[in-house]
Design a protein around this motif. Structure first.
Motif, mmCIF file in Angstrom:
data_model
loop_
_atom_site.group_PDB
_atom_site.id
_atom_site.type_symbol
_atom_site.label_atom_id
_atom_site.label_comp_id
_atom_site.label_asym_id
_atom_site.label_seq_id
_atom_site.Cartn_x
_atom_site.Cartn_y
_atom_site.Cartn_z
ATOM 1 N N ASP A 103 0.830 -1.201 0.000
ATOM 2 C CA ASP A 103 0.000 0.000 0.000
ATOM 3 C C ASP A 103 0.867 1.255 0.000
ATOM 4 O OD1 ASP A 103 -2.524 1.106 -0.120
ATOM 5 O OD2 ASP A 103 -2.597 1.442 2.044
ATOM 6 N N SER A 104 2.083 1.136 -0.519
ATOM 7 C CA SER A 104 2.984 2.279 -0.592
ATOM 8 C C SER A 104 2.439 3.309 -1.573
ATOM 9 C CB SER A 104 4.373 1.832 -1.062
ATOM 10 O OG SER A 104 4.928 0.901 -0.169
ATOM 11 N N PRO A 105 2.833 4.572 -1.408
ATOM 12 C CA PRO A 105 2.423 5.592 -2.377
ATOM 13 C C PRO A 105 2.852 5.206 -3.791
ATOM 14 C CG PRO A 105 3.407 6.619 -0.453
ATOM 15 C CD PRO A 105 3.638 5.147 -0.310
ATOM 16 N N ARG A 106 1.979 5.466 -4.741
ATOM 17 C CA ARG A 106 2.245 5.109 -6.139
ATOM 18 C C ARG A 106 2.563 6.364 -6.940
ATOM 19 N NH1 ARG A 106 0.252 0.904 -3.482
ATOM 20 N NH2 ARG A 106 -0.261 -0.947 -4.690
ATOM 21 N N VAL A 107 3.682 6.334 -7.632
ATOM 22 C CA VAL A 107 4.057 7.381 -8.570
ATOM 23 C C VAL A 107 3.984 6.775 -9.966
ATOM 24 C CG1 VAL A 107 5.868 8.983 -9.294
ATOM 25 C CG2 VAL A 107 5.548 8.464 -6.855
ATOM 26 N N LEU A 108 3.379 7.495 -10.896
ATOM 27 C CA LEU A 108 3.179 6.983 -12.251
ATOM 28 C C LEU A 108 3.917 7.862 -13.244
ATOM 29 C CD1 LEU A 108 1.694 5.053 -14.264
ATOM 30 C CD2 LEU A 108 -0.194 6.718 -14.264
ATOM 31 N N CYS A 109 4.605 7.227 -14.180
ATOM 32 C CA CYS A 109 5.259 7.920 -15.290
ATOM 33 C C CYS A 109 4.742 7.317 -16.591
ATOM 34 C CB CYS A 109 6.783 7.774 -15.199
ATOM 35 S SG CYS A 109 7.664 8.442 -16.634
ATOM 36 N N LEU A 110 4.163 8.146 -17.442
ATOM 37 C CA LEU A 110 3.649 7.678 -18.733
ATOM 38 C C LEU A 110 4.567 8.045 -19.885
ATOM 39 C CD1 LEU A 110 -0.141 8.522 -18.229
ATOM 40 C CD2 LEU A 110 0.960 6.279 -18.091
ATOM 41 N N ASP A 111 5.716 8.667 -19.560
ATOM 42 C CA ASP A 111 6.737 8.977 -20.567
ATOM 43 C C ASP A 111 7.757 7.849 -20.521
ATOM 44 O OD1 ASP A 111 5.549 11.602 -20.993
ATOM 45 O OD2 ASP A 111 6.429 12.148 -19.067
ATOM 46 N N ARG A 131 6.596 3.710 -4.649
ATOM 47 C CA ARG A 131 6.819 2.831 -5.793
ATOM 48 C C ARG A 131 6.561 3.599 -7.075
ATOM 49 N NH1 ARG A 131 6.618 -2.749 -4.570
ATOM 50 N NH2 ARG A 131 6.281 -3.143 -2.348
ATOM 51 N N LEU A 132 7.257 3.229 -8.137
ATOM 52 C CA LEU A 132 7.119 3.879 -9.436
ATOM 53 C C LEU A 132 6.656 2.879 -10.481
ATOM 54 C CD1 LEU A 132 7.631 6.307 -11.426
ATOM 55 C CD2 LEU A 132 9.959 5.386 -11.697
ATOM 56 N N THR A 133 5.620 3.250 -11.228
ATOM 57 C CA THR A 133 5.175 2.483 -12.384
ATOM 58 C C THR A 133 5.441 3.306 -13.631
ATOM 59 O OG1 THR A 133 3.437 1.356 -11.134
ATOM 60 C CG2 THR A 133 3.221 1.374 -13.526
ATOM 61 N N VAL A 134 6.129 2.698 -14.605
ATOM 62 C CA VAL A 134 6.470 3.376 -15.857
ATOM 63 C C VAL A 134 5.759 2.658 -16.998
ATOM 64 C CG1 VAL A 134 8.303 4.095 -17.425
ATOM 65 C CG2 VAL A 134 8.717 4.041 -14.949
ATOM 66 N N VAL A 143 8.384 -5.754 -16.330
ATOM 67 C CA VAL A 143 9.547 -6.087 -15.511
ATOM 68 C C VAL A 143 9.455 -5.314 -14.204
ATOM 69 C CG1 VAL A 143 12.064 -5.991 -15.324
ATOM 70 C CG2 VAL A 143 10.991 -6.505 -17.540
ATOM 71 N N ARG A 144 9.726 -5.969 -13.094
ATOM 72 C CA ARG A 144 9.785 -5.281 -11.808
ATOM 73 C C ARG A 144 11.225 -5.300 -11.323
ATOM 74 N NH1 ARG A 144 6.233 -3.701 -8.066
ATOM 75 N NH2 ARG A 144 4.511 -4.846 -8.995
ATOM 76 N N ARG A 145 11.743 -4.104 -11.022
ATOM 77 C CA ARG A 145 13.093 -3.961 -10.499
ATOM 78 C C ARG A 145 13.004 -3.217 -9.169
ATOM 79 N NH1 ARG A 145 15.760 -1.772 -16.173
ATOM 80 N NH2 ARG A 145 15.481 -3.717 -17.371
ATOM 81 N N GLU A 149 8.398 -0.624 -11.527
ATOM 82 C CA GLU A 149 7.751 -1.572 -12.441
ATOM 83 C C GLU A 149 7.702 -0.944 -13.827
ATOM 84 O OE1 GLU A 149 3.776 -4.398 -12.712
ATOM 85 O OE2 GLU A 149 3.738 -2.586 -11.478
ATOM 86 N N LEU A 150 8.280 -1.641 -14.811
ATOM 87 C CA LEU A 150 8.311 -1.178 -16.192
ATOM 88 C C LEU A 150 7.290 -1.991 -16.990
ATOM 89 C CD1 LEU A 150 12.212 -1.050 -16.598
ATOM 90 C CD2 LEU A 150 10.684 0.808 -15.930
#
Length: 276
Positions: A103-111, A131-134, A143-145, A149-150
């Motif tokens: 339930d960590s804060p989610r940051v999203l990148c669509l670029d 956490r970052l989702t790209v 892929v999760r690193r 998450e890519l």
């Protein structure tokens, strides 16, 4: 755009002040240029377009639509700014960090490619609670690193669901990219951290709908993300003002109407000049 096209076109549409200034530098007459911002589907991109994850309830704005009879675009930037200021008055730093890792804060990148992705990944390293989702970029299997998450390319219809689970959208290109991701996030009530370039400089009102930072400064991007995540009241205020601005200035109905009006004006002017 080249100089000959700029000088000889009867009408030029600019999406941002940066594009307008570029056309002027190339010799386009000012009266032939109309600044009409990019549009967004405010029904597809909506705070309640998809079921909201339980953790986001109470942290998203109610759907902010123009008042009946006022027409789309009735709310001015000043009104949006006042609403954001009122909503943030007295807001105190809150605990956005959650002990449950899922339930960590989610940051999203669509670029998903190039410097924008690199900046977002570098920034998230300085925010261990997030956490970052790209999404986007070249095709590959998800892929999760660690906390990143890519996803690779995703269909446009999947973007509202990604935004529904995001606490912040980061859009950090080092040059003008049009700003569509930031605009879609604003329409969904998601605060935006963006680089101060091109259309993004016009779309994102600094301290009102999001935060603007210089390009290629992941340290400042991380600082801006933390500011949003750690002040839940301000996060809600930024999202509310972003939704208001998207509906008031960028709804496709308004953009289409303004575009049609401009084309008709330029056709009428050209016809009159030819007949003179």
């Amino acid at each position: 755009m080249n100089a000959l096209l700029a000088r000889t076109s009867q009408g030029l549409l600019a999406r941002s002040e940066a594009e307008e200034e570029a056309a002027l530098r190339l010799g386009a007459p000012r009266e032939n240029i109309r600044l009409i911002p990019s549009g967004v589907d405010t029904e597809l991109f909506h705070p309640e377009a998809v079921p909201m994850p339980p953790r986001q309830r109470g942290r998203r704005p109610q759907a902010a639509e123009p008042k009946p009879g006022a027409g789309k675009g009735a709310q001015s930037d000043a009104t949006a700014a006042a609403a954001a200021k009122a909503a943030t008055a007295g807001a105190k730093s809150g605990g956005a960090t959650r002990p449950d890792g899922s339930d960590s804060p989610r940051v999203l990148c669509l670029d998903g490619g190039g410097p924008a992705r690199a900046t977002a990944i570098a920034a998230i390293r300085a925010i261990p609670e997030a956490r970052l989702t790209v999404a986007g970029g070249t095709a590959h299997e998800p892929v999760r690193r660690g906390r990143v998450e890519l996803l690779g390319p995703v269909p446009h219809t999947a973007v509202p669901r990604l935004l529904a689970d995001a606490d912040v959208l980061v859009s950090t290109p080092d040059r003008d990219s049009g700003g569509s991701a930031a605009l879609e996030a604003m329409a969904c009530g998601v605060p935006v951290v963006a680089t101060d370039v091109g259309a993004l400089s016009d779309l994102v009102l600094d301290q009102i709908t999001g935060l603007l930072v210089p390009p290629r400064r992941p340290d400042l991007v991380a600082r801006a993300i933390r500011r949003v995540l750690h002040r839940s009241s301000w996060q809600l205020a930024l999202g509310t003002a972003g939704r208001d601005r998207a509906c008031a200035r960028h709804d496709w109905d308004r953009v289409a109407t303004e575009t049609e009006r401009f084309y008709l004006e330029r056709i009428e002017a050209a016809t009159a000049a030819a007949a003179a």
